[in-house]
Design a protein around this motif. Structure first.
Motif, short mmCIF file in Angstrom:
data_model
loop_
_atom_site.label_atom_id
_atom_site.label_comp_id
_atom_site.label_asym_id
_atom_site.label_seq_id
_atom_site.Cartn_x
_atom_site.Cartn_y
_atom_site.Cartn_z
N ASP A 439 130.01 13.21 70.87
CA ASP A 439 130.34 11.91 70.26
C ASP A 439 131.62 11.31 70.82
O ASP A 439 132.11 10.29 70.33
N GLY A 440 132.20 11.92 71.85
CA GLY A 440 133.42 11.41 72.47
C GLY A 440 134.69 11.94 71.87
O GLY A 440 135.79 11.63 72.36
N SER A 441 134.60 12.71 70.81
CA SER A 441 135.79 13.28 70.18
C SER A 441 136.34 14.43 71.02
O SER A 441 135.68 14.93 71.93
N VAL A 442 137.57 14.83 70.71
CA VAL A 442 138.24 15.91 71.46
C VAL A 442 138.77 16.93 70.47
O VAL A 442 139.46 16.59 69.50
N ASP A 443 138.48 18.19 70.73
CA ASP A 443 139.03 19.30 69.94
C ASP A 443 140.07 20.03 70.78
O ASP A 443 139.80 20.43 71.92
N ILE A 444 141.26 20.19 70.20
CA ILE A 444 142.33 20.92 70.86
C ILE A 444 142.52 22.24 70.13
O ILE A 444 142.63 22.28 68.90
N TYR A 445 142.56 23.34 70.89
CA TYR A 445 142.69 24.67 70.32
C TYR A 445 144.13 25.14 70.48
O TYR A 445 144.66 25.22 71.60
N VAL A 446 144.78 25.40 69.35
CA VAL A 446 146.18 25.81 69.34
C VAL A 446 146.24 27.24 68.83
O VAL A 446 146.04 27.51 67.63
N GLN A 447 146.51 28.18 69.72
CA GLN A 447 146.50 29.59 69.37
C GLN A 447 147.15 30.39 70.49
O GLN A 447 147.36 29.88 71.60
N SER A 448 147.47 31.65 70.20
CA SER A 448 148.16 32.47 71.19
C SER A 448 147.20 33.03 72.23
O SER A 448 147.59 33.23 73.40
N ALA A 449 145.95 33.30 71.86
CA ALA A 449 144.96 33.85 72.80
C ALA A 449 144.05 32.75 73.32
O ALA A 449 143.78 31.76 72.64
N SER A 450 143.57 32.93 74.54
CA SER A 450 142.68 31.94 75.14
C SER A 450 141.41 31.80 74.31
O SER A 450 140.83 32.80 73.86
N PRO A 451 140.92 30.57 74.10
CA PRO A 451 139.66 30.37 73.38
C PRO A 451 138.44 30.59 74.26
O PRO A 451 137.31 30.32 73.82
#
Length: 493
Positions: A439-451
């Motif tokens: 849908d054009g949205s963006v999810d940003i993952y904020v964490q210490s380990a790689s997603p």
């Protein structure tokens, strides 16, 4: 979202009441002697508030003059006034001397300008569509000139020259030279080019090498005749950096002096302030602040003599001032746990609380057209951010950060250090080709380990333990400054 009226420079109610009572007593007693007569002890009921208010008023000036003194003494690598220092590489977590909340998205060239002898000319190259942010601040941290006025945030389409002129200079400038009248003889200059990753560093360094500073006399000798004839200025000569790729520690920048100045005791701080006021007087409208300082024994160009019999009041006033430096003023914008500066940034007038907060937390801040820096240390539930958890920041397709340039996200430790470890990047940038949802949205993952590899381009590496997330909007659009847009909350997964 919260937005309230601007905090002005006022005494606290308790301090004001004490002052009124004290003055009334003096009047009723018919006291004709000066308030600081050696024969009568001074009533210090309002001293705490005077110290706190005066500290907040003068803190930005002490930061700027302290940083300039380092440059003038040549203590910083490549130091000295009217000399550009170039940051050739992006900062890393293990770099010595990295300032708290260091910008990892641009390469900066900075300089302290001394306009006392003659105007100084800044030459900027044709940026060929690349992002450029340049600004000049006076010694009170007000923005005197910046490139934020350019609608497309793409810098210049031809080589340009800007002359910074001290008060009282009545000479002539060549044609095609923009004149900027400075309020005093000293300015701090910053020129930044986008470099959101190692692949962009060579292009940013090439543009950096084309930026030059020249005294007006040298500029006229080299360019004057052509400029007077109305022809284009010659491109600035390319000068290879003398650091061979080594990152220059910008030790004489305002950011490097925020903590050292805050650590000064009252005598040292107000001594520096008295000295700084000699060459950097406040505006005529701020005569009242000088009266308050004089009441404390602080006069421009003279040794400071704080009242010796008010040690407790002075100590309490300093503690109150330090708390105010670190606390967002009431006219900052806030929403979803984020806080960012609003309309007054860069042009503070008598908003001393906002000015001091910006000088302490975001030294070198520009105007709302230059950039906006939003920060949060809590999640959607109001719980402190912790690197042991995983978070998501979801931007809907129609609510991405509104910018004319680009935006970035960076995580820092509680004390402003960069995330350490073997990481592919320290920040996420809109220039990185972020992965979008259908849908054009963006999810940003904020964490210490790689997603995971598929999501890694959208990953902001977080440090272990408490941390702060910082969103930078380079050349923001209006909605970010007036509160019509606000960052979404971080959702703990």
């Amino acid at each position: 979202m919260k937005k309230t009226t601007t905090m002005r420079h006022v005494f606290s109610p308790a301090g004001a009441a004490s002052w009124i009572v004290s003055v009334a007593v003096l009047l009723l007693a018919g006291c004709a002697a000066p308030m600081h007569s050696s024969s009568a002890p001074r009533n210090h009921g309002w001293t705490k508030d005077e110290v706190s208010d005066s500290y907040v008023f003068g803190y930005p000036l002490v930061v700027m003059t302290s940083a300039r003194a380092v440059a003038a003494a040549g203590q910083a690598p490549g130091g000295g006034v009217n000399t550009l220092q170039r940051q050739d590489t992006l900062p890393a977590a293990d770099d010595a001397g990295v300032s708290p909340h260091a910008d990892v998205d641009t390469l900066a060239s900075t300089a302290w300008l001394d306009l006392g002898a003659e105007p100084v000319v800044l030459l900027l190259p044709n940026t060929r569509g690349e992002y450029l942010d340049a600004r000049a601040l006076d010694m009170w941290t007000n923005v005197v000139w910046s490139t934020g006025k350019f609608a497309n945030a793409r810098g210049f389409t031809k080589p340009s020259a800007i002359a910074f002129v001290a008060p009282g200079w009545d000479g002539q400038l060549p044609a095609d030279v923009e004149r900027v009248d400075a309020p005093g003889k000293s300015l701090w200059l910053s020129v930044r080019f986008a470099a959101t990753g190692p692949r962009e560093v060579p292009a940013a360094r090439r543009l950096q090498s084309l930026v030059r500073l020249e005294p007006l006399s040298a500029f006229v000798e080299e360019h004057g005749k052509r400029a007077k004839g109305g022809k284009r200025l010659k491109p600035a000569k390319r000068e290879e950096s003398d650091s061979d790729g080594e990152s220059i520690a910008l030790a004489d920048t305002p950011a490097a002096q925020t903590q050292p100045v805050a650590a000064l005791d009252a005598d040292a701080f107000f001594g520096r302030l008295a000295d700084a006021l000699r060459d950097n007087p406040p505006s005529a409208a701020e005569a009242h602040e000088l009266e308050i300082l004089a009441d404390l024994g602080v006069k421009p160009g003279e040794p400071a003599h704080l009242p010796r019999d008010a040690a407790d009041a002075i100590k309490d006033g300093m503690a109150d001032a330090h708390a105010r430096l670190a606390s967002a003023p009431v006219n900052a914008l806030s929403g979803n746990g984020w806080t960012w500066l609003a309309d007054g940034a860069g042009h503070y007038a008598d908003d001393y609380a906002l000015r001091a907060y910006a000088a302490f937390t975001r030294p070198g801040s520009g105007t709302k057209e230059d950039d906006i820096v939003a920060a949060t240390s809590v999640d959607a539930q109001g719980e402190p951010l912790d690197g042991d958890n995983r978070y998501m920041l979801h931007f809907s397709a129609k609510a991405l950060p509104p910018v004319r340039g680009f935006w970035t996200l960076t995580a820092y430790t509680a004390d402003g250090a960069l995330t350490d470890g073997r990481l592919p990047h320290l920040s996420v940038a809109s220039r990185d080709g972020l992965r979008r949802n259908r849908d054009g949205s963006v999810d940003i993952y904020v964490q210490s380990a790689s997603p995971g590899r598929a999501r890694q381009v959208n990953w902001v590496p977080a440090p272990k333990g408490p941390f702060e997330l910082v969103l930078r909007l380079y050349a923001p659009q209006t909605g970010a400054a007036d509160g019509n847009w606000q960052p979404p909350a971080l959702v703990r997964k």
